[in-house]
Scaffold this motif. Sequence first.
Motif, short mmCIF file in Angstrom:
data_model
loop_
_atom_site.label_atom_id
_atom_site.label_comp_id
_atom_site.label_asym_id
_atom_site.label_seq_id
_atom_site.Cartn_x
_atom_site.Cartn_y
_atom_site.Cartn_z
N ASP A 1 0.82 -1.20 0.00
CA ASP A 1 0.00 0.00 0.00
C ASP A 1 0.85 1.24 0.00
N ASN B 1 2.39 1.62 -3.58
CA ASN B 1 1.34 1.98 -4.53
C ASN B 1 0.84 3.41 -4.29
N GLY B 2 0.77 3.84 -2.98
CA GLY B 2 0.34 5.21 -2.70
C GLY B 2 1.30 6.24 -3.26
N LEU B 3 2.59 5.97 -3.10
CA LEU B 3 3.57 6.91 -3.65
C LEU B 3 3.48 6.97 -5.17
N GLN C 1 0.81 6.39 -6.96
CA GLN C 1 -0.43 7.06 -7.33
C GLN C 1 -0.31 8.58 -7.18
N GLN C 2 0.59 9.02 -6.29
CA GLN C 2 0.81 10.45 -6.14
C GLN C 2 1.63 11.02 -7.29
N GLY C 3 2.10 10.18 -8.19
CA GLY C 3 2.87 10.63 -9.36
C GLY C 3 4.33 10.83 -9.06
N MET C 4 4.84 10.23 -7.98
CA MET C 4 6.26 10.35 -7.64
C MET C 4 7.10 9.54 -8.61
N VAL D 1 11.13 7.54 -5.42
CA VAL D 1 10.57 6.52 -4.52
C VAL D 1 11.71 5.72 -3.89
#
Length: 1075
Positions: free
Chosen positions: A388, A391-393, A395-398, A403
């Motif tokens: 999670d 995937n969250g990072l 989804q933030q477009g990083m 990352v």
Amino acid sequence: MKQRFSSLDVKVVAHELSEALVSLRVANIYDLNSKILLLKFSKPDNRQQLLIESGFRCHLTDFARAAAPAPSNFVSRLRKFLKTRRVTAVSQIGTDRIIEFQFSDGAYRLYLEFFAGGNIILTDDQLKILTLLRIVPEGEGQEPQRVGSTYTLENRQNYGGVPPLTEDRLRNALKTAADQAVSKQTKKRKASDELRRGLATTITELPPALVEHVFRVTKFNPATKLAEILENEALFNSLFEALQQARSTLDELTSSPTARGYIIAKPNPHAPAAPTEEEETLQVDKAKYLLYEDFQPFLPKQFGDDPNCRILPFDGYNKTVDEFFSSLEGQKLVSRLHEREATAKKKLDAARQEQAKRIEGLQDIQMMNLRKAAAIEANVERIQEAMDAINGLLQQGMDWVDVNKLVEREQRQNNPVAEIIKLPMRLDESIITLLVGEAEEQEPENENFDFDYETDDESSGEAEVDKSKSVDKRLEVDINLKISPWNNAREYYEQKRTAASKEKKTIGQSAMALKNTEQKIAEDLKKGLRQEKPILQPIRKQMWFEKFTWFISSDGYLVLGGRDAQQNEMLYKRYLRKGDVYVHADTHGAASVIIKNNPKTPDAPIPPSTLAQSGNLTVSCSSAWDSKAGMGAWWVYADQVSKTAPTGEFLPVGSFMIRGKKNFLPPALLILGFGLIFKISEQSRAKHVKHRLYDTGNDNAPPSEFKAAEFEEKKPPSESSAHPADSDEDSDSETEDGGEEEGEGDKRTNPLQSRLSGQKEVPEREALAAAEAPANEMAQLGLSGEPAEPAQQSEETLNDSAEEEEEDEDEEKYDRRAHATPSSRAGTPSTQSQLTKAPLKRGQKNKAKKIAAKYKDQDEEDRALMETLMGVTAARQKAEAEAAAKAQREADAAAARERKREQQERLKKQIAEHEEVRRLMLEEGVEVLEESEATEMTALDGLVGTPLPGDEILEVIPFCAPWNALSKVKYKAKLQPGNTKKGKAVKEIIERWRIATAKKQVIDDAATDPEKMWPREVELIKGLKPEEAFNCVPVGKVTVMMSGGAGSGAGGSTSSKSSGGPGKGRKGGKESKKR
């Protein structure tokens, strides 16, 4: 270790070769490799093999060696010039290491050089080089050697002769050696070598080994300096006496035809065990436990005093050198064979290890996938939290790089989620690697996941140090970010099941792959072993009966058969004795076979099985083999066979007369067998049960109920006549039956019937023979010229062909015309006188009167002149010349016929004398065998088909016999009429036995199981040459119906597929399966 000849070796070997090879002819020349030649010399009853290794050795050999498939150019040239040439001289050139062979009184000369690189040079009588082994360029002190140049001998060592050993020569030699030693003082050399080196370069006829030997014998100090010897007269005299003793020893070595040789050996540290007392008595086994170091024609004192050395004496220096080099050569061959076998074993082990490693790898993959799946299930919450977070990072477009940097920074802050992530992450594949613990290594559930951010660099550094010290036992698990942790675990379970199925297939196919690998390696090993030369085997000396077709029957009787008419004659004259049986068949090409009975009990009957086997052999050797038609044979006693021909007839070579009744045998089966029989030592014979029927017991005698009618074919009296029977054309031995059969009272007792019930008939038969002796004697001598009465004697002639009969009849008729009465011969002159005296007819009187009146005034000169003018004289002279020539031709023909008649009379007289002596020998039982032949007759007890445990096997002898006679033979193969040449068939049989030796389960190393192959048997089979083995097969074309040994362990299965020829014609499995 000694590697090449010295001048002393060359001298002694040349002397022995001169005694052994002079007067022999060169039979053939072979090359064993690029430097070793084999020359075969022969003359009747004497064959020798000379082995030449260029630059190293030259000696006679008793071991068989494999030659190259095709001769080299050098050997071809030698064959062209030397083949069939007679050796006239063998000598050493001076005292140099060169041996000269002279052929055809010096027409060709062969020089063998044993120094430097060595060479073999062939020259003509003018020493012009015809061919040579290697071309030598011109060098310092060396003339060029090439084809066409002249081979010089003047510069050879002591070519003009060896100078006498005097004190002045020795003193000058010591001075020269001292000057040379002074000029070479810069080099460090031992003082003891100074004298030895000086004598070796100045007194060249004395080899250093012999000089050292006499120094030890005379106790002269070899370390004495040269200057001291020259100054001290006593030392000089001692040295002179020692060298004189060496000179006399050198002369004694060549005083006898053969010199005694000595091999110096040391114990072999790599030997498996110490030799036993029995093995020490065998020369063959000594090479296994000893290392040969040197060989000399005298017993060196320096080695005789050494307790670590063993001295092996030999009679003959050629045998000494042959044993020395042959043992080394055999050890090299054995080591090469072992190396090839070890290489093949390594390949097989590598293939097995590779298969095991592959299976082990698949098992490791299964276990690892199972552990990873279990670890995912045990750490679902942590894995889900890490997934999670990543995937969250994303989804933030990083960015992927940012990352990775963020995770790395969080790991330094001891973030528990970041710590289980392994960098770098493969975000392009949506895969991250997590470090998770297995189920048993989980941390407690109440673990506090709260954390505080530490900004202190020292605390973080200490944490890193502690972390590096601890061992990380967590698993690296690849997690797909697109699916849940449970689905990731399911994928690992799928991979585990895939690896398990692959392992199952691999295990199933590994056995087949390993078997194919073994077959390939075995084929490579077999191919390599073919390239290697076989282990050296001594040349087997053939026994006296091996020149014939022979076998030993199942009852132990020796059976001999002639290969041609000359051998038939030899069998009759030399080996057919009282008590023997003659076997023959009325078929074209049938061999004359004799069965040797025990000379001690000549009246003992021959068993029916031996008679049947002998009949089988004589029929198989005839045209019945090719036509595949079984026919019967017959047998008679030895005293029924004779060379006495009827009056007016002549018996050719290989033809005999048969008197009396023939005992017919039933039709024989056309089945022969090729087998191996072993020759054992004298000590091993005592362990064998008496398998010969030479004993006095009647245990093997046939029963009295066995009637002679079963083996005799009764003919009606009408078929018998006084004239010879028709004979087949072109047969080797045909029969002519003359006279009628004897009455019942004159019949011979059948040997197939028991002699116990017919003992009373023997005296009657002897009395009858004594009564008929004068008549038979007169008939055999043929002095009276009158034929015997048909009622008392029936004659049967064995001729070579019917054409010879017709020629004999024509010659007989011509002789009768030539030996006509005097009145008939003088018919022409008596008729002319009668015509002159007869009265003239009517009208002729008046004509005669007119002629007389007309020429009454004409004298003889006028009449001769008139006849000349009219041509009457020329016609009369021509007629007289023709009459004289005709008379001369008739006189020459009559003289030729007279000479032929006298020659036949002399031959008949010789035959009659021989028959008379032979008849007396048969009656009195006198044996005229020579001592050597009588000794050879007892050698049959040393031939066994199946050796017993503990037997010492010396040789293997191939032979061919009827199949029924091979019941006690361990190695055998069945032969029937076919289309395969006997050479190819025998080669295939031997090759099958050799292939069977590669299987460990069929070899008994302890040599106790008779159903398995023994190591000594394997060694002899490997050394068996098919080229020499197939000569014992008496037929031309065969089919192999059965090959292998006596059991599954003795060289293969007892029944096998036909190998007689290619394609579908190779049948015969049905017969094999029945057995």
